[in-house]
Write a protein that holds these residues in place. Structure first.
Motif, PDB file in Angstrom:
ATOM      1  N   LEU A 103      34.648  42.815  36.248  1.00 32.36           N
ATOM      2  CA  LEU A 103      35.990  42.267  36.107  1.00 32.36           C
ATOM      3  C   LEU A 103      35.873  40.846  35.559  1.00 32.36           C
ATOM      4  O   LEU A 103      35.898  39.869  36.314  1.00 32.36           O
ATOM      5  CB  LEU A 103      36.728  42.258  37.447  1.00 32.36           C
ATOM      6  N   PRO A 104      35.722  40.679  34.256  1.00 31.59           N
ATOM      7  CA  PRO A 104      35.525  39.349  33.679  1.00 31.59           C
ATOM      8  C   PRO A 104      36.773  38.483  33.814  1.00 31.59           C
ATOM      9  O   PRO A 104      37.887  38.985  34.010  1.00 31.59           O
ATOM     10  CB  PRO A 104      35.226  39.653  32.203  1.00 31.59           C
TER      11      PRO A 104
ATOM     12  N   ALA B 100      40.690  35.693  38.301  1.00 33.21           N
ATOM     13  CA  ALA B 100      40.460  34.278  38.632  1.00 33.21           C
ATOM     14  C   ALA B 100      39.774  34.141  39.989  1.00 33.21           C
ATOM     15  O   ALA B 100      38.858  33.321  40.165  1.00 33.21           O
ATOM     16  CB  ALA B 100      41.781  33.515  38.619  1.00 33.21           C
ATOM     17  N   ILE B 101      40.203  34.950  40.962  1.00 27.87           N
ATOM     18  CA  ILE B 101      39.586  34.911  42.289  1.00 27.87           C
ATOM     19  C   ILE B 101      38.131  35.351  42.219  1.00 27.87           C
ATOM     20  O   ILE B 101      37.277  34.848  42.957  1.00 27.87           O
ATOM     21  CB  ILE B 101      40.385  35.798  43.263  1.00 27.87           C
ATOM     22  N   MET B 102      37.831  36.268  41.291  1.00 28.27           N
ATOM     23  CA  MET B 102      36.455  36.739  41.117  1.00 28.27           C
ATOM     24  C   MET B 102      35.564  35.688  40.453  1.00 28.27           C
ATOM     25  O   MET B 102      34.339  35.744  40.575  1.00 28.27           O
ATOM     26  CB  MET B 102      36.447  38.005  40.244  1.00 28.27           C
ATOM     27  N   HIS B 103      36.168  34.715  39.752  1.00 30.58           N
ATOM     28  CA  HIS B 103      35.376  33.767  38.952  1.00 30.58           C
ATOM     29  C   HIS B 103      35.828  32.315  39.189  1.00 30.58           C
ATOM     30  O   HIS B 103      36.215  31.614  38.246  1.00 30.58           O
ATOM     31  CB  HIS B 103      35.505  34.104  37.466  1.00 30.58           C
ATOM     32  N   PRO B 104      35.768  31.831  40.429  1.00 27.00           N
ATOM     33  CA  PRO B 104      36.292  30.490  40.717  1.00 27.00           C
ATOM     34  C   PRO B 104      35.505  29.365  40.067  1.00 27.00           C
ATOM     35  O   PRO B 104      36.027  28.260  39.923  1.00 27.00           O
ATOM     36  CB  PRO B 104      36.206  30.407  42.245  1.00 27.00           C
ATOM     37  N   ALA B 105      34.245  29.623  39.673  1.00 31.48           N
ATOM     38  CA  ALA B 105      33.411  28.560  39.088  1.00 31.48           C
ATOM     39  C   ALA B 105      33.100  28.818  37.621  1.00 31.48           C
ATOM     40  O   ALA B 105      32.274  28.112  37.032  1.00 31.48           O
ATOM     41  CB  ALA B 105      32.110  28.422  39.878  1.00 31.48           C
TER      42      ALA B 105
END
Length: 288
Positions: free
Chosen positions: A142-143, A162-167
């Motif tokens: 999930l990019p 966004a929640i999967m990639h906070p940084a």
């Protein structure tokens, strides 16, 4: 069980039951097109004994007229006690509802996602009596969605990414676009996504950015609410004043209707009619 930040991942599917249909292709899940998705908050049997009340259960209908259940759990760390629970939950739901049952595990940590994707076998006896193959959604499949048009097209999926990639690089711009999109949505649609994104980002630096962005939305809406209330009060007062000047008497029912009206556009329409109307019916009859 997962901590509250990770719980936002499965709660997004509860807020938007159709989200799975848009996520499935990204995960390589080959299911027929989902035509209807509904949330089942509890089973008809001993749901409390199942011990997964905090998760999300969907009932999905497909174009092939197949109906199946999807249990969605969130897992933010490896816990070797969980696989047996997953198998128990799926078997219980399958038995309880007599419907095919699948499991989707949402993992914001990629190592946890890789671990959760392993088949769960019931024991060392070959072949195992029961083997569970969970679907897993993680950062790898999930990019982060950064394209503004894609964010506008699917705010819920964008919040999930966004929640999967906070940084991740680009998270700030993605959150900025998402906040702009949510600003234009009705409160009933925007507020849950605002809250779930904040919960998912939690103490990450991106969470601080998100709180700053949505505080501006809240302030704007408070200002807009104050503005609408002032306009409504102003138009109500002037409508009643004009009616009095013209000698048009309102019944108690109509006077209450005017006092209770919270729509500035409706009040303005009545105000314009009151300038020339010879009867109150000409003002308030919407068929005129």
């Amino acid at each position: 069980m997962s901590d509250p930040p990770a719980e936002s991942l499965h709660r997004l599917f509860r807020h938007d039951p159709g989200l799975f249909a848009r996520v499935a292709p990204l995960l390589g899940i080959a299911v027929p097109a989902v035509t209807k998705a509904s949330v089942l908050f509890s089973g008809s049997g001993n749901w409390g004994a199942l011990g997964c009340r905090g998760n999300t259960l969907l009932q999905l209908e497909t174009a092939g007229q197949e109906t199946f259940l999807l249990l969605i759990e969130a897992q933010d760390r490896q816990d070797h006690r969980r696989p047996a629970h997953w198998a128990h939950h799926v078997a219980y739901l399958w038995t309880e509802y007599r419907l095919p049952t699948a499991l989707l595990i949402a993992c914001p940590d990629q190592d946890t996602a890789r671990w959760a994707a392993q088949p769960v076998a019931s024991g060392p006896v070959q072949p195992p009596a029961l083997t569970l193959h969970p679907f897993v959604a993680g950062p790898a499949n999930l990019p982060l969605i950064t394209d503004p048009e894609a964010i506008r097209a699917d705010p819920a999926l964008s919040a999930l990414s966004a929640i999967m990639h906070p940084a991740a690089q680009g998270i700030g711009a993605a959150l900025n676009t998402l906040s702009t999109v949510l600003r234009d949505l009705p409160d009933v649609d925007a507020n849950p996504l605002i809250a779930l994104t904040a919960q998912g980002l939690h103490t990450h630096p991106a969470g601080i950015v998100w709180k700053h962005l949505v505080s501006a939305i809240t302030l704007d809406r408070e200002r807009e609410k104050d503005r609408v209330e002032r306009i409504t009060k102003f138009r109500t007062e002037h409508l009643l004043l004009l009616l009095g000047e013209r000698g048009l008497v309102l019944s108690e029912i109509t006077r209450k209707e005017v006092a209770d009206c919270q729509e500035p556009e409706t009040l303005f329409r009545w105000l314009l009619r009151a300038v020339t109307a010879s009867t109150t019916e000409e003002i308030f009859d919407e068929d005129e």
